[in-house]
Design a protein around this motif. Structure first.
Motif, PDB file in Angstrom:
ATOM      1  N   GLU A   1       0.857  -1.158  -0.201  1.00 50.95           N
ATOM      2  CA  GLU A   1      -0.059   0.056   0.044  1.00 50.95           C
ATOM      3  C   GLU A   1       0.912   1.231   0.068  1.00 50.95           C
ATOM      4  O   GLU A   1       0.395   2.466  -0.313  1.00 50.95           O
ATOM      5  CB  GLU A   1      -1.014   0.140   1.112  1.00 50.95           C
ATOM      6  N   ILE A   2       2.121   1.188   0.503  1.00 51.74           N
ATOM      7  CA  ILE A   2       2.859   2.268   0.426  1.00 51.74           C
ATOM      8  C   ILE A   2       4.027   2.161  -0.655  1.00 51.74           C
ATOM      9  O   ILE A   2       4.686   1.173  -0.651  1.00 51.74           O
ATOM     10  CB  ILE A   2       3.651   2.703   1.911  1.00 51.74           C
TER      11      ILE A   2
ATOM     12  N   PRO B   1      -1.712  -0.581   8.480  1.00 52.52           N
ATOM     13  CA  PRO B   1      -2.567   0.082   8.096  1.00 52.52           C
ATOM     14  C   PRO B   1      -3.496   0.023   9.310  1.00 52.52           C
ATOM     15  O   PRO B   1      -3.569  -0.786   9.922  1.00 52.52           O
ATOM     16  CB  PRO B   1      -2.992  -0.656   6.752  1.00 52.52           C
TER      17      PRO B   1
ATOM     18  N   PRO C   1      -3.648   7.231   8.518  1.00 49.76           N
ATOM     19  CA  PRO C   1      -4.073   5.970   7.886  1.00 49.76           C
ATOM     20  C   PRO C   1      -3.175   4.924   8.472  1.00 49.76           C
ATOM     21  O   PRO C   1      -3.501   3.744   7.877  1.00 49.76           O
ATOM     22  CB  PRO C   1      -3.517   6.351   6.536  1.00 49.76           C
ATOM     23  N   TYR C   2      -1.978   4.997   9.113  1.00 51.71           N
ATOM     24  CA  TYR C   2      -1.239   3.954   9.695  1.00 51.71           C
ATOM     25  C   TYR C   2      -0.986   4.086  11.171  1.00 51.71           C
ATOM     26  O   TYR C   2      -0.678   5.271  11.605  1.00 51.71           O
ATOM     27  CB  TYR C   2      -0.025   3.895   8.875  1.00 51.71           C
TER      28      TYR C   2
ATOM     29  N   HIS D   1       1.949   8.765   8.136  1.00 49.88           N
ATOM     30  CA  HIS D   1       1.254   8.997   6.877  1.00 49.88           C
ATOM     31  C   HIS D   1       2.168   9.240   5.543  1.00 49.88           C
ATOM     32  O   HIS D   1       3.462   9.170   6.047  1.00 49.88           O
ATOM     33  CB  HIS D   1       0.349  10.414   6.939  1.00 49.88           C
ATOM     34  N   THR D   2       1.927   9.362   4.624  1.00 48.77           N
ATOM     35  CA  THR D   2       2.804   9.522   3.306  1.00 48.77           C
ATOM     36  C   THR D   2       2.457  10.809   2.900  1.00 48.77           C
ATOM     37  O   THR D   2       1.288  11.153   2.909  1.00 48.77           O
ATOM     38  CB  THR D   2       2.818   8.313   2.490  1.00 48.77           C
TER      39      THR D   2
ATOM     40  N   ASP E   1      -0.433   9.581   0.912  1.00 51.23           N
ATOM     41  CA  ASP E   1      -1.714   9.081   1.839  1.00 51.23           C
ATOM     42  C   ASP E   1      -1.545   9.809   3.068  1.00 51.23           C
ATOM     43  O   ASP E   1      -1.160   9.377   4.163  1.00 51.23           O
ATOM     44  CB  ASP E   1      -1.436   7.691   1.780  1.00 51.23           C
TER      45      ASP E   1
ATOM     46  N   GLU F   1      -6.062  12.910   7.717  1.00 51.52           N
ATOM     47  CA  GLU F   1      -7.482  13.743   7.552  1.00 51.52           C
ATOM     48  C   GLU F   1      -7.633  14.399   8.849  1.00 51.52           C
ATOM     49  O   GLU F   1      -7.297  14.208   9.879  1.00 51.52           O
ATOM     50  CB  GLU F   1      -8.604  12.655   7.249  1.00 51.52           C
TER      51      GLU F   1
END
Length: 143
Positions: free
Chosen positions: A30-31, A100, A113-114, A130-131, A134, A137
């Motif tokens: 995912e990353i 995740p 997100p992580y 986070h990246t 991604d 929020e």
């Protein structure tokens, strides 16, 4: 094919259990390999950034006692449930595990997100990640 007369241990291995983890699963992806990863935590405050550089990765660890941060090389590896990095900082082993899942730093209204766990020598730090691709929020803190 299961045989009659073998031990119960081996018979259990013959049954297929729903929800069983497959050994054929793919590594976590995912990353992306070119993402810049930001990891951080509170109590104590700390931050770690992992950046792709040439054919490898460079990490920068900072904390109140290291406001400018310290850079060191890390190696990337992926498991089935997350991403990891390992390296050495001041002759201490460093391991970073990113998985995740919604994460809150407990101090802001951000949802990351992580989740992240960093082993720095014999110290374990917990935080969120986070990246650049991604991000976190803004909004209400997750419970």
């Amino acid at each position: 094919m299961c045989l009659i007369g073998v031990s119960p241990f081996f018979l259990a291995a013959c049954n297929s259990t729903p929800g069983e983890i497959s050994r054929d699963s793919e590594p976590f992806n995912e990353i992306t390999q070119d993402a810049i990863i930001s990891v951080g935590g509170t109590e104590p405050f700390w931050a770690l950034t992992v950046t792709p550089v040439d054919e490898g990765y460079q990490a920068r660890y900072s904390a109140p006692e290291l406001p400018d941060g310290v850079e060191f090389s890390v190696s990337r590896f992926a498991g089935n449930n997350g991403l990891g990095f390992s390296g050495t900082l001041d002759e201490e082993a460093v391991s970073v595990a990113i998985t995740p899942g919604d994460c809150s730093d407990g101090m802001s209204d951000r949802t990351y997100p992580y989740t992240a766990t960093v082993l720095l020598g014999d110290v374990t730090l917990y935080g969120c990640a986070h990246t650049d691709l991604d991000p976190f929020e803004e909004g209400e803190t997750i419970p």
